[in-house]
Enzyme design. Structure first.
Site, PDB file in Angstrom:
ATOM      1  N   GLU A 152       0.824  -1.229  -0.002  1.00 29.75           N
ATOM      2  CA  GLU A 152       0.060   0.020   0.106  1.00 29.75           C
ATOM      3  C   GLU A 152       0.771   1.226   0.094  1.00 29.75           C
ATOM      4  O   GLU A 152       0.553   2.102   0.828  1.00 29.75           O
ATOM      5  CB  GLU A 152      -1.056  -0.041   1.316  1.00 29.75           C
ATOM      6  CG  GLU A 152      -1.965  -1.107   1.148  1.00 29.75           C
ATOM      7  CD  GLU A 152      -2.611  -1.483   2.488  1.00 29.75           C
ATOM      8  OE1 GLU A 152      -2.806  -0.454   3.359  1.00 29.75           O
ATOM      9  OE2 GLU A 152      -3.430  -2.366   2.399  1.00 29.75           O
ATOM     10  N   GLU A 258      -6.201 -10.581  -1.370  1.00 23.51           N
ATOM     11  CA  GLU A 258      -6.976 -10.711   0.077  1.00 23.51           C
ATOM     12  C   GLU A 258      -8.419 -10.606  -0.120  1.00 23.51           C
ATOM     13  O   GLU A 258      -9.006  -9.724   0.620  1.00 23.51           O
ATOM     14  CB  GLU A 258      -6.580  -9.178   0.648  1.00 23.51           C
ATOM     15  CG  GLU A 258      -5.024  -9.130   0.969  1.00 23.51           C
ATOM     16  CD  GLU A 258      -4.732  -7.849   1.675  1.00 23.51           C
ATOM     17  OE1 GLU A 258      -5.517  -7.239   2.347  1.00 23.51           O
ATOM     18  OE2 GLU A 258      -3.403  -7.545   1.799  1.00 23.51           O
TER      19      GLU A 258
HETATM   20  O1  G3I Z   1      -3.043  -8.465  18.527  1.00 27.88           O
HETATM   21  C1  G3I Z   1      -3.655  -7.440  19.415  1.00 27.88           C
HETATM   22  C2  G3I Z   1      -3.995  -8.021  20.548  1.00 27.88           C
HETATM   23  O2  G3I Z   1      -3.054  -8.325  21.430  1.00 27.88           O
HETATM   24  C3  G3I Z   1      -5.090  -7.026  21.503  1.00 27.88           C
HETATM   25  O3  G3I Z   1      -5.612  -7.727  22.638  1.00 27.88           O
HETATM   26  C4  G3I Z   1      -6.275  -6.854  20.485  1.00 27.88           C
HETATM   27  C5  G3I Z   1      -7.067  -5.745  21.106  1.00 27.88           C
HETATM   28  O4  G3I Z   1      -7.758  -5.054  20.144  1.00 27.88           O
HETATM   29  O5  G3I Z   1      -5.704  -6.092  19.220  1.00 27.88           O
HETATM   30  C6  G3I Z   1      -4.850  -7.015  18.505  1.00 27.88           C
HETATM   31  O6  G3I Z   1      -4.355  -6.416  17.376  1.00 27.88           O
HETATM   32  C7  G3I Z   1      -5.270  -6.424  16.382  1.00 27.88           C
HETATM   33  C8  G3I Z   1      -4.852  -7.332  15.238  1.00 27.88           C
HETATM   34  O7  G3I Z   1      -5.778  -6.895  14.042  1.00 27.88           O
HETATM   35  C9  G3I Z   1      -5.001  -8.904  15.589  1.00 27.88           C
HETATM   36  O8  G3I Z   1      -6.345  -9.161  15.820  1.00 27.88           O
HETATM   37  C10 G3I Z   1      -5.409  -4.901  15.857  1.00 27.88           C
HETATM   38  O9  G3I Z   1      -5.748  -4.149  17.055  1.00 27.88           O
HETATM   39  C11 G3I Z   1      -6.010  -4.810  14.596  1.00 27.88           C
HETATM   40  O10 G3I Z   1      -5.810  -3.465  14.310  1.00 27.88           O
HETATM   41  C12 G3I Z   1      -5.456  -5.669  13.842  1.00 27.88           C
HETATM   42  O11 G3I Z   1      -6.468  -5.549  12.435  1.00 27.88           O
HETATM   43  C13 G3I Z   1      -5.657  -6.061  11.322  1.00 27.88           C
HETATM   44  C14 G3I Z   1      -5.597  -5.020  10.191  1.00 27.88           C
HETATM   45  O12 G3I Z   1      -5.163  -5.334   9.137  1.00 27.88           O
HETATM   46  C15 G3I Z   1      -4.780  -3.816  10.747  1.00 27.88           C
HETATM   47  O13 G3I Z   1      -4.689  -2.475   9.861  1.00 27.88           O
HETATM   48  C16 G3I Z   1      -6.675  -6.965  10.710  1.00 27.88           C
HETATM   49  O14 G3I Z   1      -6.717  -8.220  11.692  1.00 27.88           O
HETATM   50  C17 G3I Z   1      -6.173  -7.452   9.382  1.00 27.88           C
HETATM   51  O15 G3I Z   1      -7.088  -8.315   8.656  1.00 27.88           O
HETATM   52  C18 G3I Z   1      -6.091  -6.278   8.497  1.00 27.88           C
HETATM   53  O16 G3I Z   1      -5.520  -6.831   7.256  1.00 27.88           O
HETATM   54  C19 G3I Z   1      -5.305  -5.712   6.166  1.00 27.88           C
HETATM   55  C20 G3I Z   1      -3.998  -6.052   5.461  1.00 27.88           C
HETATM   56  O17 G3I Z   1      -2.867  -6.419   6.511  1.00 27.88           O
HETATM   57  C21 G3I Z   1      -3.711  -5.298   4.396  1.00 27.88           C
HETATM   58  N1  G3I Z   1      -4.607  -4.936   3.643  1.00 27.88           N
HETATM   59  C22 G3I Z   1      -5.963  -4.488   4.380  1.00 27.88           C
HETATM   60  C23 G3I Z   1      -6.391  -5.480   5.172  1.00 27.88           C
HETATM   61  C24 G3I Z   1      -7.502  -5.342   5.931  1.00 27.88           C
HETATM   62  O18 G3I Z   1      -7.378  -3.907   6.577  1.00 27.88           O
END
Ligand code: G3I
Length: 339
Positions: A152, A258
């Protein structure tokens, strides 16, 4: 057809619910088409939910790390790497003869806080990025098939996105990242990955960026089209085909990296049917367009999808429902592969 019969059996109560329909799976259907098929994997259900593991084993020849290989999770402190979760994912893939896509070495999200909390000189930014890429790619040398090296980097208007990497190093950070990844594992396929398949301006900018990097000799082997969409807002298959062809003409292979198709609540049969048509059309587009070599969804079951947490009122975006039953979208992908 066969899966329809099996699912009808489920509905009639012939097979206990919560059991994954038995069948050849998408992986077996994709193999003769020389297509990798797979899903992004979350580590918690991989450890704790046998239905999740069974579904991945049945349907996937390739897995992407949804979060555990991103900068923050894998490099939480300057001198500490946390490889355990990603190691478990790679071990699962190896046990099942699957390829792994590493996601993502250079991104502006999910960075460890220590990266941005203090000022650095350009040299310090370069050293930081070099050391990160060398350590992570080096750790998985020979075990990760393809890396999303840069994720990105292009903004909606086609300019380079203002990320900490651009600010710290300048536009050269892309070329450096690909070269350092290649040094660390010369056999890994190196990808640029982005979203915005409906945005022709952005697609052209990505094409120009990759063309110019390739001219400089940067080791780039592929481009990822993320393909997040919803039933009301999605690219036309013709735009996706055009993007694939344009990138393939640069000598790149293209992965759908994705894909998911979000549905608004309530998740009616009509909406799930629209979703299925999108899965069918995009799978057909990938199969029919030279250069498209992998089709990956961002998760496999609605039980573990990022959508509801990020888009209130939307969900049901994946091919299997929250009970791991095949949805119309699953059958549409299956039909497209069987054609
Ligand atoms: O790991 C922590 C955990 O320790 C904590 O307790 C919890 C509380 O909210 O958060 C956890 O982290 C989260 C992580 O996902 C794992 O579940 C983050 O807050 C959360 O922001 C994160 O979101 C991910 C996101 O990218 C981040 O921007 C999504 O799972 C993931 O599916 C998403 O993937 C992205 C690709 O990498 C790039 N393209 C877009 C796609 C969708 O947004």
């Amino acid at each position: 057809m066969w899966i329809v019969i099996i699912c009808a059996g489920f509905a009639a109560g012939a097979t206990p619910r919560n059991e994954i329909p038995i069948g050849p799976g998408l992986r077996a259907l994709a193999a003769p088409r020389h297509l990798d098929i797979g899903a992004a994997v979350a580590i918690e259900p991989l450890a704790g939910d046998p239905r999740y593991r069974d579904a991945l084993a049945r349907d996937c020849s390739i897995l992407t790390s949804e979060n555990v290989m991103k900068f923050g999770p894998i490099h939480p402190e300057p001198d500490r790497y946390a490889f355990e979760a990603a190691d478990a994912l790679v071990a699962f893939a190896q046990q099942h003869g699957m390829r792994v896509r590493g996601h993502a070495l250079v991104w502006h999200e999910q960075l460890a806080p220590w990266v941005t909390e203090r000022q650095r000189t350009r040299e310090e930014w370069q050293r930081l990025l070099h050391d990160h890429i060398s350590a992570v790619v080096g750790h998985y040398k020979g075990r990760v098939y393809a890396w999303d090296v840069v994720n990105e980097a292009v903004a909606e208007d086609g300019t380079l996105r203002e990320t900490p990497w651009l600010k710290g190093i300048g536009p050269d950070y892309l070329e450096m990242a690909f070269r350092w990844a290649h040094e660390a594992d010369p056999d890994a396929k190196l990808f640029y990955n982005d979203y915005g398949e409906s945005n022709e301006r952005k697609q052209k900018a990505i094409h120009r960026l990759l063309r110019d990097l390739l001219k400089k000799g940067a080791p780039i082997h592929g481009a990822g089209l993320q393909m997040h969409m919803d039933v009301d807002s999605h690219p036309r298959p013709s735009a996706v085909a055009r993007a694939i062809t344009r990138l393939h003409r640069l000598g790149l292979e293209v992965h759908v990296t994705e894909m998911d198709v979000a549905v608004p609540e309530p998740f009616t049969d009509r909406r799930l049917g629209e979703q299925a048509e999108l899965y069918r059309k995009m799978m057909r587009t990938c199969l029919d367009t030279k250069g498209c070599t992998a089709f990956i969804t961002w998760g496999i079951s609605d039980r573990y999808s990022w959508i509801p947490a990020f888009r209130r009122g939307w969900g049901a975006a994946l091919p299997l429902d929250a009970e791991f039953q095949a949805k119309p979208g699953y059958r549409a992908i299956r039909d497209a592969l069987s054609r």
